[in-house]
Design an enzyme around this catalytic site. Structure first.
Site, short mmCIF file in Angstrom:
data_model
loop_
_atom_site.label_atom_id
_atom_site.label_comp_id
_atom_site.label_asym_id
_atom_site.label_seq_id
_atom_site.Cartn_x
_atom_site.Cartn_y
_atom_site.Cartn_z
N ALA A 128 -26.98 34.86 28.11
CA ALA A 128 -28.43 34.41 27.21
C ALA A 128 -29.18 33.33 27.84
O ALA A 128 -30.48 33.68 27.88
CB ALA A 128 -27.78 33.76 25.83
N GLU A 136 -12.52 36.39 24.60
CA GLU A 136 -12.94 35.56 23.52
C GLU A 136 -12.52 36.38 22.02
O GLU A 136 -11.91 35.86 21.39
CB GLU A 136 -14.41 35.43 23.38
CG GLU A 136 -15.07 34.45 24.25
CD GLU A 136 -16.30 34.12 24.53
OE1 GLU A 136 -16.83 33.32 25.33
OE2 GLU A 136 -17.25 34.57 23.73
N GLY A 156 -13.92 40.11 26.44
CA GLY A 156 -12.46 40.63 26.10
C GLY A 156 -11.45 39.64 25.43
O GLY A 156 -10.74 39.43 24.61
N HIS A 188 -16.55 5.97 28.64
CA HIS A 188 -15.17 6.08 28.64
C HIS A 188 -14.74 6.03 27.10
O HIS A 188 -15.41 5.14 26.56
CB HIS A 188 -14.75 5.07 29.34
CG HIS A 188 -13.10 4.86 29.23
ND1 HIS A 188 -12.17 5.86 29.71
CD2 HIS A 188 -12.36 3.86 28.19
CE1 HIS A 188 -10.80 5.62 29.10
NE2 HIS A 188 -10.87 4.24 28.40
#
Ligand SMILES: Cc1cc2nc3c(=O)[nH]c(=O)nc-3n(C[C@H](O)[C@H](O)[C@H](O)COP(=O)(O)OP(=O)(O)OC[C@H]3O[C@@H](n4cnc5c(N)ncnc54)[C@H](O)[C@@H]3O)c2cc1C
Length: 471
Positions: free
Chosen positions: A322, A188, A186, A450
């Protein structure tokens, strides 16, 4: 003549089934895979992970162009327009290329695709498109489909009350979309249509979004989605949806009971969950019963109670994801081949692919505390804000944090939660560390490049025993 047509027959070609079939063939077993859909790849490739990510990616770019994000980097644009049919087409292109890729892999690995829905005749044979096929081992990988909301009729063609499949295929941007269910799917899909211009209201029965995720993450998610302009109606239940002339009227009331109110919308997305696919499989013919949640139970090796019949993926208990299905696909094939296939169900990452992304692996703080018998001194928790991470700051991405939960005595990492633009990628490191039984000290003393978002994980880990540097 061989006793069976195949060594292995897999029912369903989703991420569980197609991976199981390919792995079985790679291990030298004569393998077939029955799939009723016209293309391979199951829910994930056809109407799930892949098309949703194609629209999430496209809509994110669109929003960046219109909401001033591009401008903040010194990029001037002319008027920005949405070409929805082109956006939908690039989604279809991704789906076609990936589902075609599985077909190629089937051919390459000599997996026979039996086109049609399979029904058991007995424990070693099924009928597919009128043809009886036998196999020594049959793997059920039939996946899941949308859970209906009682009394609410989904009509994806009309496009007013839709499920996730309909919401992926809308050919117009709704004025007002109401999403029923504040879970991953919902949020997404609600994010996709909000970014493209819809007003979006999420109605969630529980008092927080994203059930199953860490409490801090859930609270922060509500703040972030609200800041992005989503309206949230938490602790609210939908009691009815009436459709008239392309408009829907939802009746809602507090979950605990109370005065009802109505909400008008021109699109309603029903996203309250998914249920295992077992209808029409003929499980009664092999005497295989379902548990109370309609799932097929298996042992640790993915064997069902019926000799020769195995099951994996969304149709068995566990998170409906998945990558969980894929790993079970590999493991079941290895077990059938006489090897040792294992899935560590304690370390399955989960990701919400919005902006920022929300991700986690292992225990939530609440679950860790519960496991510790409610004794706060038995766990240690450290949080590092993305605001203090140089890369996130440079990229203008202030929202989010990384949280590490560790066992206070052994320092072993019990769970990691992250909200960051690339949290879905960052969480892989945490999963790997946990798979190797890492302590927070192991992560803290691992050199991280970094400037990267991943340094926030290192700093959060440092905070378990000592102090992070950049806070
Ligand atoms: C909108 C949406 C977005 C999602 N996004 C993500 C994501 O980003 N990441 C993630 O990890 N998960 C995501 N998921 C969940 C993911 O799609 C599922 O967890 C995954 O597809 C389950 O794989 P599976 O192989 O068990 O089943 P499925 O992918 O459901 O495949 C089962 C297949 O079996 C076939 N079948 C069923 N019965 C029979 C039969 N009797 N004979 C022959 N064939 C049969 C079906 O046609 C289907 O193709 C999403 C789901 C949705 C709906």
């Amino acid at each position: 003549m061989a006793e069976y047509d195949y060594d292995v027959l897999v029912i369903g070609a989703g991420p569980g089934g197609y991976v199981a079939a390919i792995r079985a063939a790679q291990l030298g077993l004569k393998t077939a895979c029955a799939e009723g859909r016209e293309t391979l790849g199951g829910t994930c490739l056809n109407v799930g992970c892949i098309p949703s990510k194609a629209l999430l990616h496209g809509s994110e770019k669109f929003e960046e162009a219109v909401n001033g994000t591009f401008a903040s980097y010194g990029i001037k644009t002319g008027p920005v327009e949405l070409d929805l049919s082109a956006m939908q087409q690039q989604k279809l292109d991704s789906v076609k290329s990936l589902t075609g890729g599985i077909e190629f892999l089937f051919k390459k690995n000599k997996v026979t695709w039996l086109k049609g829905y399979a029904t058991f005749e007995d424990a070693h044979s099924v009928t597919v498109a009128g043809q009886k096929v036998s196999a020594k081992h049959i793997v059920i990988a039939t996946g899941s489909s949308v859970t209906p909301l009682p009394g609410v009729t989904v009509d994806n063609d009309a496009g007013v009350v839709v499920d996730s499949t309909g919401a992926l295929a809308l050919n117009r941007v709704p004025d007002h979309m109401v999403v029923i269910g504040g879970g991953v799917i919902g949020l997404e899909l609600g994010s996709v249509w909000r970014r493209l211009g819809a007003k979006v209201t999420v109605v969630e029965y529980l008092d927080q979004l994203l059930p199953g995720m860490d409490g801090d993450v859930r609270r922060e998610a509500a703040k972030i989605f609200k800041k992005q302009g989503m309206a949230l109606k938490l602790s609210t239940k939908v009691t009815g949806v009436a459709v008239d002339g392309g408009k829907a009227t939802l009746t809602v009331e507090p979950s605990a009971g109370g005065a009802a109110e109505t909400i008008e919308a021109d699109c309603v997305l029903v996203a309250i969950g998914r249920k295992p696919n077992t209808d029409g499989l003929g499980l009664d013919k092999i005497g295989l019963e379902l548990n109370k949640r309609g799932q097929i139970e298996t042992d640790h090796d993915f064997r069902t109670k019926v000799d020769g019949v195995w099951a994996i993926g969304d149709v068995i208990p566990g998170p409906m994801l998945a990558h969980k299905a894929e790993d079970e696909g590999i493991a079941v094939a290895e077990n059938i081949a006489g090897l040792t296939g294992i899935v560590n169900h304690d370390v399955i990452p989960g990701v919400v692919y919005t902006f920022p992304e929300f991700a986690g692996v292992g225990l939530t703080q609440e679950a860790a505390l519960e496991k510790a018998g409610g004794d706060q001194s038995k766990i240690k928790v450290s949080k590092f804000p993305m605001l203090a991470n140089s890369r996130a700051k440079t990229n203008h991405e202030p929202d989010g944090f990384v949280k590490v939960i560790a066992d206070a005595q052994t320092d072993r990492v019990l769970g990691v939660w992250a909200i960051a633009s690339v949290a879905g990628t960052m969480i892989a490191e945490a999963a790997l560390a946990m798979e190797f039984g890492a302590t927070s000290e192991d992560i803290a003393y691992t050199c991280h490049a970094h400037p990267t978002h991943s340094e926030a994980l290192k700093e959060a880990a440092m905070g378990i025993r000592e102090k992070p540097i950049h806070m």
